[in-house]
Design a protein around this motif. Structure first.
Motif, PDB file in Angstrom:
ATOM      1  N   VAL A 371      -6.144  11.563   3.753  1.00 11.52           N
ATOM      2  CA  VAL A 371      -6.150  12.537   5.003  1.00 11.52           C
ATOM      3  C   VAL A 371      -7.348  12.787   5.451  1.00 11.52           C
ATOM      4  O   VAL A 371      -7.854  13.038   6.459  1.00 11.52           O
ATOM      5  CB  VAL A 371      -5.037  13.684   4.768  1.00 11.52           C
ATOM      6  N   THR A 372      -8.344  13.397   4.266  1.00 13.31           N
ATOM      7  CA  THR A 372      -9.558  13.852   4.647  1.00 13.31           C
ATOM      8  C   THR A 372     -10.700  12.933   4.719  1.00 13.31           C
ATOM      9  O   THR A 372     -11.705  13.193   4.720  1.00 13.31           O
ATOM     10  CB  THR A 372      -9.854  14.993   3.414  1.00 13.31           C
ATOM     11  N   GLY A 373     -10.400  11.598   4.329  1.00 13.31           N
ATOM     12  CA  GLY A 373     -11.421  10.676   4.200  1.00 13.31           C
ATOM     13  C   GLY A 373     -12.067  10.507   3.233  1.00 13.31           C
ATOM     14  O   GLY A 373     -13.091   9.711   3.224  1.00 13.31           O
ATOM     15  N   ARG A 374     -11.960  10.983   1.995  1.00 10.04           N
ATOM     16  CA  ARG A 374     -12.575  11.237   0.690  1.00 10.04           C
ATOM     17  C   ARG A 374     -12.355   9.898   0.095  1.00 10.04           C
ATOM     18  O   ARG A 374     -11.158   9.073   0.364  1.00 10.04           O
ATOM     19  CB  ARG A 374     -12.408  12.426  -0.218  1.00 10.04           C
ATOM     20  N   GLU A 375     -13.244   9.524  -0.926  1.00 10.83           N
ATOM     21  CA  GLU A 375     -13.057   8.231  -1.576  1.00 10.83           C
ATOM     22  C   GLU A 375     -11.797   8.576  -2.365  1.00 10.83           C
ATOM     23  O   GLU A 375     -11.517   9.294  -3.214  1.00 10.83           O
ATOM     24  CB  GLU A 375     -14.391   8.227  -2.640  1.00 10.83           C
ATOM     25  N   PRO A 376     -10.796   7.425  -2.238  1.00 12.85           N
ATOM     26  CA  PRO A 376      -9.489   7.724  -3.330  1.00 12.85           C
ATOM     27  C   PRO A 376      -9.623   7.377  -4.735  1.00 12.85           C
ATOM     28  O   PRO A 376     -10.620   6.440  -4.843  1.00 12.85           O
ATOM     29  CB  PRO A 376      -8.541   6.538  -2.288  1.00 12.85           C
ATOM     30  N   SER A 377      -8.940   8.060  -5.243  1.00 14.68           N
ATOM     31  CA  SER A 377      -9.145   8.013  -6.903  1.00 14.68           C
ATOM     32  C   SER A 377      -8.501   6.614  -7.391  1.00 14.68           C
ATOM     33  O   SER A 377      -8.892   6.083  -8.372  1.00 14.68           O
ATOM     34  CB  SER A 377      -8.122   9.263  -7.526  1.00 14.68           C
ATOM     35  N   LEU A 378      -7.827   6.052  -6.594  1.00 12.98           N
ATOM     36  CA  LEU A 378      -7.337   4.671  -6.829  1.00 12.98           C
ATOM     37  C   LEU A 378      -6.944   3.975  -5.542  1.00 12.98           C
ATOM     38  O   LEU A 378      -6.858   4.484  -4.550  1.00 12.98           O
ATOM     39  CB  LEU A 378      -6.055   4.839  -7.804  1.00 12.98           C
ATOM     40  N   ASP A 379      -6.881   2.322  -5.593  1.00 13.83           N
ATOM     41  CA  ASP A 379      -6.655   1.750  -4.620  1.00 13.83           C
ATOM     42  C   ASP A 379      -5.202   2.122  -4.020  1.00 13.83           C
ATOM     43  O   ASP A 379      -4.158   2.083  -4.643  1.00 13.83           O
ATOM     44  CB  ASP A 379      -6.593   0.286  -4.862  1.00 13.83           C
ATOM     45  N   PRO A 380      -5.223   2.551  -2.738  1.00 13.76           N
ATOM     46  CA  PRO A 380      -3.915   2.851  -2.143  1.00 13.76           C
ATOM     47  C   PRO A 380      -3.149   1.967  -1.350  1.00 13.76           C
ATOM     48  O   PRO A 380      -2.002   2.318  -0.866  1.00 13.76           O
ATOM     49  CB  PRO A 380      -4.316   4.070  -1.031  1.00 13.76           C
ATOM     50  N   SER A 381      -3.499   0.923  -1.187  1.00 14.47           N
ATOM     51  CA  SER A 381      -3.012  -0.281  -0.446  1.00 14.47           C
ATOM     52  C   SER A 381      -1.769  -0.616  -1.025  1.00 14.47           C
ATOM     53  O   SER A 381      -0.556  -1.113  -0.296  1.00 14.47           O
ATOM     54  CB  SER A 381      -3.964  -1.552  -0.598  1.00 14.47           C
ATOM     55  N   ASP A 382      -1.393  -0.731  -2.252  1.00 19.36           N
ATOM     56  CA  ASP A 382      -0.212  -1.109  -3.013  1.00 19.36           C
ATOM     57  C   ASP A 382       0.796  -0.056  -2.767  1.00 19.36           C
ATOM     58  O   ASP A 382       2.158  -0.492  -2.409  1.00 19.36           O
ATOM     59  CB  ASP A 382      -0.100  -1.049  -4.382  1.00 19.36           C
ATOM     60  N   PHE A 383       0.659   1.320  -2.130  1.00 17.96           N
ATOM     61  CA  PHE A 383       1.852   2.208  -1.866  1.00 17.96           C
ATOM     62  C   PHE A 383       1.797   2.404  -0.243  1.00 17.96           C
ATOM     63  O   PHE A 383       2.378   3.332   0.263  1.00 17.96           O
ATOM     64  CB  PHE A 383       1.182   3.574  -2.404  1.00 17.96           C
ATOM     65  N   ARG A 384       1.204   1.457   0.496  1.00 21.39           N
ATOM     66  CA  ARG A 384       1.134   1.591   2.030  1.00 21.39           C
ATOM     67  C   ARG A 384       2.656   1.667   2.630  1.00 21.39           C
ATOM     68  O   ARG A 384       3.427   0.869   1.825  1.00 21.39           O
ATOM     69  CB  ARG A 384       0.229   0.592   2.768  1.00 21.39           C
ATOM     70  N   ALA A 385       2.778   2.330   3.781  1.00 20.41           N
ATOM     71  CA  ALA A 385       4.027   2.442   4.382  1.00 20.41           C
ATOM     72  C   ALA A 385       4.570   1.244   5.142  1.00 20.41           C
ATOM     73  O   ALA A 385       5.695   1.265   5.462  1.00 20.41           O
ATOM     74  CB  ALA A 385       4.075   4.024   5.084  1.00 20.41           C
ATOM     75  N   ASP A 386       3.529   0.239   5.455  1.00 19.35           N
ATOM     76  CA  ASP A 386       4.127  -0.957   6.251  1.00 19.35           C
ATOM     77  C   ASP A 386       4.348  -2.042   5.393  1.00 19.35           C
ATOM     78  O   ASP A 386       4.491  -3.180   5.853  1.00 19.35           O
ATOM     79  CB  ASP A 386       3.171  -1.243   7.311  1.00 19.35           C
ATOM     80  N   ARG A 387       4.440  -2.009   4.270  1.00 18.20           N
ATOM     81  CA  ARG A 387       4.590  -2.954   3.235  1.00 18.20           C
ATOM     82  C   ARG A 387       6.434  -3.404   3.710  1.00 18.20           C
ATOM     83  O   ARG A 387       7.003  -2.550   3.873  1.00 18.20           O
ATOM     84  CB  ARG A 387       4.462  -2.869   1.744  1.00 18.20           C
ATOM     85  N   PRO A 388       6.647  -4.601   3.261  1.00 21.34           N
ATOM     86  CA  PRO A 388       7.963  -5.165   3.471  1.00 21.34           C
ATOM     87  C   PRO A 388       9.243  -4.711   2.900  1.00 21.34           C
ATOM     88  O   PRO A 388       9.971  -4.341   3.326  1.00 21.34           O
ATOM     89  CB  PRO A 388       7.965  -6.720   3.130  1.00 21.34           C
ATOM     90  N   ALA A 389       8.829  -4.022   1.557  1.00 25.46           N
ATOM     91  CA  ALA A 389       9.888  -3.375   0.872  1.00 25.46           C
ATOM     92  C   ALA A 389      10.350  -2.057   1.653  1.00 25.46           C
ATOM     93  O   ALA A 389      11.507  -1.716   1.409  1.00 25.46           O
ATOM     94  CB  ALA A 389       9.649  -3.128  -0.466  1.00 25.46           C
ATOM     95  N   VAL A 390       9.322  -1.600   2.440  1.00 27.29           N
ATOM     96  CA  VAL A 390       9.445  -0.170   3.050  1.00 27.29           C
ATOM     97  C   VAL A 390      10.255  -0.160   4.306  1.00 27.29           C
ATOM     98  O   VAL A 390      10.937   0.562   4.923  1.00 27.29           O
ATOM     99  CB  VAL A 390       8.192   0.661   2.749  1.00 27.29           C
ATOM    100  N   THR A 391       9.625  -1.461   5.018  1.00 27.97           N
ATOM    101  CA  THR A 391       9.767  -1.226   6.618  1.00 27.97           C
ATOM    102  C   THR A 391      11.137  -2.222   6.885  1.00 27.97           C
ATOM    103  O   THR A 391      11.689  -2.061   7.932  1.00 27.97           O
ATOM    104  CB  THR A 391       8.863  -1.810   7.263  1.00 27.97           C
ATOM    105  N   LYS A 392      11.685  -2.816   5.745  1.00 24.20           N
ATOM    106  CA  LYS A 392      12.855  -3.680   6.018  1.00 24.20           C
ATOM    107  C   LYS A 392      13.966  -2.636   6.388  1.00 24.20           C
ATOM    108  O   LYS A 392      13.986  -1.527   5.936  1.00 24.20           O
ATOM    109  CB  LYS A 392      12.836  -4.461   4.747  1.00 24.20           C
ATOM    110  N   GLU A 393      14.849  -3.225   6.860  1.00 23.99           N
ATOM    111  CA  GLU A 393      16.225  -2.284   7.519  1.00 23.99           C
ATOM    112  C   GLU A 393      16.959  -1.858   6.279  1.00 23.99           C
ATOM    113  O   GLU A 393      17.434  -2.917   5.269  1.00 23.99           O
ATOM    114  CB  GLU A 393      17.170  -3.222   8.287  1.00 23.99           C
ATOM    115  N   ALA A 394      17.059  -0.475   6.297  1.00 26.58           N
ATOM    116  CA  ALA A 394      17.760   0.053   4.993  1.00 26.58           C
ATOM    117  C   ALA A 394      19.164  -0.251   5.082  1.00 26.58           C
ATOM    118  O   ALA A 394      19.767  -0.637   6.064  1.00 26.58           O
ATOM    119  CB  ALA A 394      17.661   1.261   5.328  1.00 26.58           C
ATOM    120  N   GLU A 395      19.441  -0.568   3.620  1.00 28.77           N
ATOM    121  CA  GLU A 395      21.063  -0.703   3.764  1.00 28.77           C
ATOM    122  C   GLU A 395      21.797   0.364   3.955  1.00 28.77           C
ATOM    123  O   GLU A 395      21.391   1.578   3.758  1.00 28.77           O
ATOM    124  CB  GLU A 395      21.336  -1.282   2.301  1.00 28.77           C
ATOM    125  N   VAL A 396      23.080   0.039   4.742  1.00 32.61           N
ATOM    126  CA  VAL A 396      23.941   1.331   4.956  1.00 32.61           C
ATOM    127  C   VAL A 396      24.842   1.472   3.740  1.00 32.61           C
ATOM    128  O   VAL A 396      25.100   0.748   2.919  1.00 32.61           O
ATOM    129  CB  VAL A 396      24.984   0.806   6.134  1.00 32.61           C
TER     130      VAL A 396
END
Length: 396
Positions: A371-396
């Motif tokens: 949020v603040t633009g500081r150097e992240p303590s670890l690579d955040p890319s694996d937790f991103r919100a637009d990865r397929p497992a997150v954006t796929k349609e949720a099961e009912v």
């Protein structure tokens, strides 16, 4: 000078950790929850702060960051407010007791030793115990074991107490808490999330952190940015207070497989640990049943049977209660931490399943850094919100 306002939606341990970090970073923080603080998933956990159950990769790195932060965080909470802070920190019941993983089959032993070897290559302390060392560490554990590994860095907290410590420190830095405030929708201006709706009106802000745990899918849909986070239920048995019986967090080698499984049907493994009050917590189970709150005797029986394989002595002790809760499950077993590119202004901190207590401090730190633009303590890319497992349609 006006401060940017951050609205944290969810007052469990993840929301509390995020609120604390944002308050310390200078944000005007408002924490909202439709129920009470730490009253849902957090209150129904075991308080695990583990590295032992995580394979090398991004979740382990987040766990290692969080584990490193816990002692210093509690010390600073105690020091910052001598009157109240010491009580808050003590309420977390920090116990760096270590963990022991026990295999009871030859196949389980091979898997455990291979897993521990890979973890050691990722800087995890994993010490193989022979029969004598295991008996000295856990005198009442089964003698019918084929391998055991000690993880000195595993720890435990009292879940609600730990969340209260983090949230209390955020409030001491000026954050505000609104309970009984259910978010019902979004106000979008210029393509950006500008406010959230609730039953009494709207709440504006400069950024909004979704930390709704198992309810993240529902909340995301209400805001127009659905995420495939679903509830996965777990159940725990609690004994009456006992004389010292279990000295570490002890679990069988099947636990790692149950954690990493995506199966909807019931999966159980033996997880046994004591609390400061002397009760023993016995788990664990995992099953996808939506938000069905019913406690199933057959599930508790399956959990108990596996626990007795590890600690036969527990067969004669009285049980006082059982409880269950919902954990936020993502198909790829990784949390969701970071901005939602579909809706600027919305950030996610969810999807930790049963590891939210242990991963909370690292999550709060990483989110504040992004949020603040500081150097992240670890690579955040694996937790991103637009990865397929997150954006796929949720099961009912």
């Amino acid at each position: 000078m006006d401060r940017s306002r951050a609205v944290v939606m969810g007052a469990g341990v993840i929301g509390a950790a995020c609120a604390r970090e944002l308050a310390l970073a200078g944000f005007e923080v408002v924490v909202v929850d439709r129920g009470g603080a730490a009253a849902a998933t957090t209150a129904h956990g075991e308080g695990n702060v583990l590295v032992s159950d995580k394979a090398p990769g991004p979740e382990l790195r987040l766990a290692q960051l969080s584990r490193a932060l816990w002692p210093g965080t509690l010390e600073r909470i105690a020091e910052r407010d001598p009157l109240r802070g010491r009580g808050r920190a003590a309420g977390a019941e920090w116990a760096p007791k270590g963990g022991i993983v026990v295999a009871t089959t030859d196949e389980g032993a091979r898997g455990l030793l291979d897993f521990a070897g890979a973890q050691r290559a990722a800087d995890v302390r994993a010490e193989v115990l022979d029969a004598a060392a295991l008996a000295a560490a856990e005198p009442f554990v089964t003698t019918a074991h084929t391998a055991a590994v000690h993880y000195p860095d595993d720890a435990q907290v009292q879940p609600a107490g730990a969340a209260a410590a983090l949230l209390g420190d955020a409030l001491a830095q000026g954050a505000r808490l609104r309970t009984g405030c259910e978010i019902t929708g979004a106000v979008v201006r210029g393509g950006r999330l500008a406010a959230v709706r609730h039953r009494d009106g709207t709440l504006g802000g400069d950024l909004f952190v979704e930390a709704a745990g198992p309810w993240a899918g529902e909340l995301g849909a209400r805001l127009g940015a659905p995420v495939a986070v679903r509830p996965r239920r777990g159940d725990v048995l609690v004994t009456a207070p006992l004389p010292p019986t279990v000295f570490h967090k002890v679990y069988d080698a099947d636990y790692v497989g149950a954690v990493g499984s995506g199966a909807a049907e019931l999966m159980t493994s033996a997880v046994v640990e004591s609390t400061r009050a002397g009760s023993v917590l016995i788990g664990s189970s995992r099953r996808r049943v939506g938000f069905d709150t019913r406690i199933r005797p057959e599930v508790l029986s399956a959990v108990a049977r596996k626990a007795l394989r590890l600690f036969p002595r527990l067969g004669s002790v009285p049980l006082t209660r059982a409880y269950g809760g919902f954990r936020p499950y993502v198909e790829d077993h990784l949390p969701v931490i970071g901005p939602d590119p579909r809706l600027p202004g919305l950030w996610h901190a969810t999807g930790h399943e049963g590891a939210g207590i242990g991963l909370s401090l690292g999550t709060g730190r990483l989110l504040a850094e992004l949020v603040t633009g500081r150097e992240p303590s670890l690579d955040p890319s694996d937790f991103r919100a637009d990865r397929p497992a997150v954006t796929k349609e949720a099961e009912v």
